[in-house]
Write a protein that holds these residues in place. Structure first.
Motif, PDB file in Angstrom:
ATOM      1  N   GLU A  72      32.870  14.940   7.552  1.00  0.00           N
ATOM      2  CA  GLU A  72      33.252  16.488   7.680  1.00  0.00           C
ATOM      3  C   GLU A  72      34.476  16.257   8.198  1.00  0.00           C
ATOM      4  OE1 GLU A  72      29.161  19.059   7.038  1.00  0.00           O
ATOM      5  OE2 GLU A  72      30.330  19.199   8.575  1.00  0.00           O
ATOM      6  N   ARG A  73      35.444  17.316   7.884  1.00  0.00           N
ATOM      7  CA  ARG A  73      36.326  17.748   8.765  1.00  0.00           C
ATOM      8  C   ARG A  73      36.232  18.286  10.087  1.00  0.00           C
ATOM      9  NH1 ARG A  73      41.474  20.053   5.632  1.00  0.00           N
ATOM     10  NH2 ARG A  73      40.618  18.522   4.461  1.00  0.00           N
ATOM     11  N   GLU A  74      36.706  17.913  11.050  1.00  0.00           N
ATOM     12  CA  GLU A  74      36.502  18.234  12.274  1.00  0.00           C
ATOM     13  C   GLU A  74      37.639  18.520  13.206  1.00  0.00           C
ATOM     14  OE1 GLU A  74      34.718  15.203  15.153  1.00  0.00           O
ATOM     15  OE2 GLU A  74      36.162  13.805  14.551  1.00  0.00           O
ATOM     16  N   GLY A  75      37.164  19.505  14.077  1.00  0.00           N
ATOM     17  CA  GLY A  75      38.735  20.054  14.893  1.00  0.00           C
ATOM     18  C   GLY A  75      38.794  19.114  16.056  1.00  0.00           C
ATOM     19  N   VAL A  76      40.133  18.723  16.282  1.00  0.00           N
ATOM     20  CA  VAL A  76      40.464  17.971  17.320  1.00  0.00           C
ATOM     21  C   VAL A  76      40.911  18.636  18.788  1.00  0.00           C
ATOM     22  CG1 VAL A  76      42.009  15.978  18.027  1.00  0.00           C
ATOM     23  CG2 VAL A  76      40.992  16.066  15.685  1.00  0.00           C
ATOM     24  N   ALA A  77      42.216  19.518  18.364  1.00  0.00           N
ATOM     25  CA  ALA A  77      42.977  20.334  19.345  1.00  0.00           C
ATOM     26  C   ALA A  77      43.370  21.547  18.828  1.00  0.00           C
ATOM     27  CB  ALA A  77      43.810  19.364  19.880  1.00  0.00           C
ATOM     28  N   GLY A  78      43.439  22.610  19.508  1.00  0.00           N
ATOM     29  CA  GLY A  78      43.988  23.877  18.765  1.00  0.00           C
ATOM     30  C   GLY A  78      44.608  24.779  20.082  1.00  0.00           C
ATOM     31  N   VAL A  79      45.651  25.371  19.537  1.00  0.00           N
ATOM     32  CA  VAL A  79      46.486  26.180  20.626  1.00  0.00           C
ATOM     33  C   VAL A  79      46.946  27.619  19.994  1.00  0.00           C
ATOM     34  CG1 VAL A  79      48.545  25.219  19.829  1.00  0.00           C
ATOM     35  CG2 VAL A  79      48.426  26.231  22.121  1.00  0.00           C
ATOM     36  N   LEU A 101      48.897  32.554  22.756  1.00  0.00           N
ATOM     37  CA  LEU A 101      49.181  32.857  24.129  1.00  0.00           C
ATOM     38  C   LEU A 101      49.166  31.525  24.792  1.00  0.00           C
ATOM     39  CD1 LEU A 101      46.364  35.807  24.430  1.00  0.00           C
ATOM     40  CD2 LEU A 101      49.083  35.963  24.215  1.00  0.00           C
ATOM     41  N   GLY A 102      49.013  30.452  24.160  1.00  0.00           N
ATOM     42  CA  GLY A 102      48.946  29.132  24.772  1.00  0.00           C
ATOM     43  C   GLY A 102      47.776  28.584  25.160  1.00  0.00           C
ATOM     44  N   SER A 103      46.681  29.190  24.831  1.00  0.00           N
ATOM     45  CA  SER A 103      45.410  28.694  25.495  1.00  0.00           C
ATOM     46  C   SER A 103      44.822  27.657  24.213  1.00  0.00           C
ATOM     47  CB  SER A 103      44.172  29.797  25.018  1.00  0.00           C
ATOM     48  OG  SER A 103      44.475  31.019  26.034  1.00  0.00           O
ATOM     49  N   THR A 104      44.411  26.438  24.957  1.00  0.00           N
ATOM     50  CA  THR A 104      43.962  25.251  24.045  1.00  0.00           C
ATOM     51  C   THR A 104      42.459  25.175  24.089  1.00  0.00           C
ATOM     52  OG1 THR A 104      44.508  23.906  26.093  1.00  0.00           O
ATOM     53  CG2 THR A 104      46.215  24.357  24.489  1.00  0.00           C
ATOM     54  N   ARG A 105      42.169  24.090  23.253  1.00  0.00           N
ATOM     55  CA  ARG A 105      40.958  23.776  23.342  1.00  0.00           C
ATOM     56  C   ARG A 105      41.036  22.262  22.386  1.00  0.00           C
ATOM     57  NH1 ARG A 105      35.633  25.647  23.984  1.00  0.00           N
ATOM     58  NH2 ARG A 105      34.127  24.707  22.836  1.00  0.00           N
ATOM     59  N   PHE A 106      40.143  21.428  23.151  1.00  0.00           N
ATOM     60  CA  PHE A 106      40.061  20.008  22.529  1.00  0.00           C
ATOM     61  C   PHE A 106      38.644  19.659  22.329  1.00  0.00           C
ATOM     62  CE2 PHE A 106      44.194  18.677  23.691  1.00  0.00           C
ATOM     63  CZ  PHE A 106      44.592  19.778  24.428  1.00  0.00           C
ATOM     64  N   LEU A 112      37.383  29.883  21.992  1.00  0.00           N
ATOM     65  CA  LEU A 112      36.060  29.388  21.807  1.00  0.00           C
ATOM     66  C   LEU A 112      36.327  28.921  20.343  1.00  0.00           C
ATOM     67  CD1 LEU A 112      33.790  30.841  23.955  1.00  0.00           C
ATOM     68  CD2 LEU A 112      34.717  28.680  24.295  1.00  0.00           C
ATOM     69  N   SER A 113      37.224  29.653  19.595  1.00  0.00           N
ATOM     70  CA  SER A 113      36.848  29.257  17.924  1.00  0.00           C
ATOM     71  C   SER A 113      37.944  28.417  17.343  1.00  0.00           C
ATOM     72  CB  SER A 113      36.848  30.696  17.375  1.00  0.00           C
ATOM     73  OG  SER A 113      35.689  31.575  17.600  1.00  0.00           O
ATOM     74  N   LEU A 114      38.937  28.075  18.377  1.00  0.00           N
ATOM     75  CA  LEU A 114      40.084  27.171  18.062  1.00  0.00           C
ATOM     76  C   LEU A 114      39.713  25.946  16.801  1.00  0.00           C
ATOM     77  CD1 LEU A 114      42.527  27.572  20.929  1.00  0.00           C
ATOM     78  CD2 LEU A 114      42.962  28.274  18.529  1.00  0.00           C
ATOM     79  N   LEU A 115      38.662  25.413  17.171  1.00  0.00           N
ATOM     80  CA  LEU A 115      38.378  24.115  16.483  1.00  0.00           C
ATOM     81  C   LEU A 115      37.422  24.247  15.255  1.00  0.00           C
ATOM     82  CD1 LEU A 115      37.916  21.698  19.276  1.00  0.00           C
ATOM     83  CD2 LEU A 115      39.860  22.411  18.213  1.00  0.00           C
ATOM     84  N   LYS A 116      37.461  25.751  14.745  1.00  0.00           N
ATOM     85  CA  LYS A 116      36.360  26.029  13.762  1.00  0.00           C
ATOM     86  C   LYS A 116      37.312  26.025  12.370  1.00  0.00           C
ATOM     87  CE  LYS A 116      33.324  28.528  16.232  1.00  0.00           C
ATOM     88  NZ  LYS A 116      32.472  29.807  16.466  1.00  0.00           N
TER      89      LYS A 116
END
Length: 126
Positions: A44-51, A54-59, A105-109
C-alpha cells in the motif's frame, strides 16, 4: 486543478543520497499542505514525510533521522532530502498536496490529499 511534477529519482547504492523535488507551478503554494508518499510493488501507499503551511512536519518512523522535508514557497517547490538510503526505501515516490491546513498528526494520511503527482522511481540496491 493543481499539477505536481516530481523529479530527482534514480538508482543508488545503500548508504547513498538522493534529493527529490516537487514543483507546483501556478498555485498559491504557501497555503498548501504537502507530503511525500511512496509505494513499493505489492504494498500500500505509505506516508513518508509531510509539512503543512505553518511549517509543522511529520515523518514515518522508518525514515526519521535520515530524510528531511522542506519547502521553498518562492519557487513553489517541495523537497525531500534522503540520506543513508536503504533497500527498504525502494519504491515509487509521489508528491501530494492539499489546499487546506492539515493537522500534524494527519500529515501522512493518504485520504487527506486532493492532488497527486505522477511519481518518481527510487531504487536502492547494491
Amino acid at each position: 486543478q493543481v499539477q505536481l511534477m516530481e523529479s530527482g529519482g534514480g538508482s543508488v547504492q545503500p548508504g547513498g543520497s538522493l534529493r527529490l523535488s516537487c514543483a507546483a507551478p501556478g498555485t498559491t503554494y504557501s497555503r498548501y499542505s504537502m507530503a511525500w508518499f511512496r509505494q513499493a510493488p505489492g504494498k500500500e501507499r505509505e506516508g513518508v514525510a509531510g509539512v503543512n503551511s505553518l511549517g509543522s512536519t511529520r515523518f514515518a518512523d522508518s525514515v526519521k533521522g535520515r530524510f528531511t522535508i522542506s519547502r521553498d514557497n518562492a519557487k513553489n517547490t517541495l523537497y525531500l532530502q534522503m540520506n543513508n538510503l536503504k533497500p527498504g526505501d525502494t519504491g515509487m515516490y509521489y508528491c501530494a498536496a492539499a489546499a487546506f491546513q492539515i493537522y500534524t498528526l494527519s500529515l501522512l494520511k493518504v485520504d487527506q490529499y486532493q492532488y497527486w503527482g505522477q511519481g518518481t522511481q527510487v531504487t536502492v540496491s547494491s
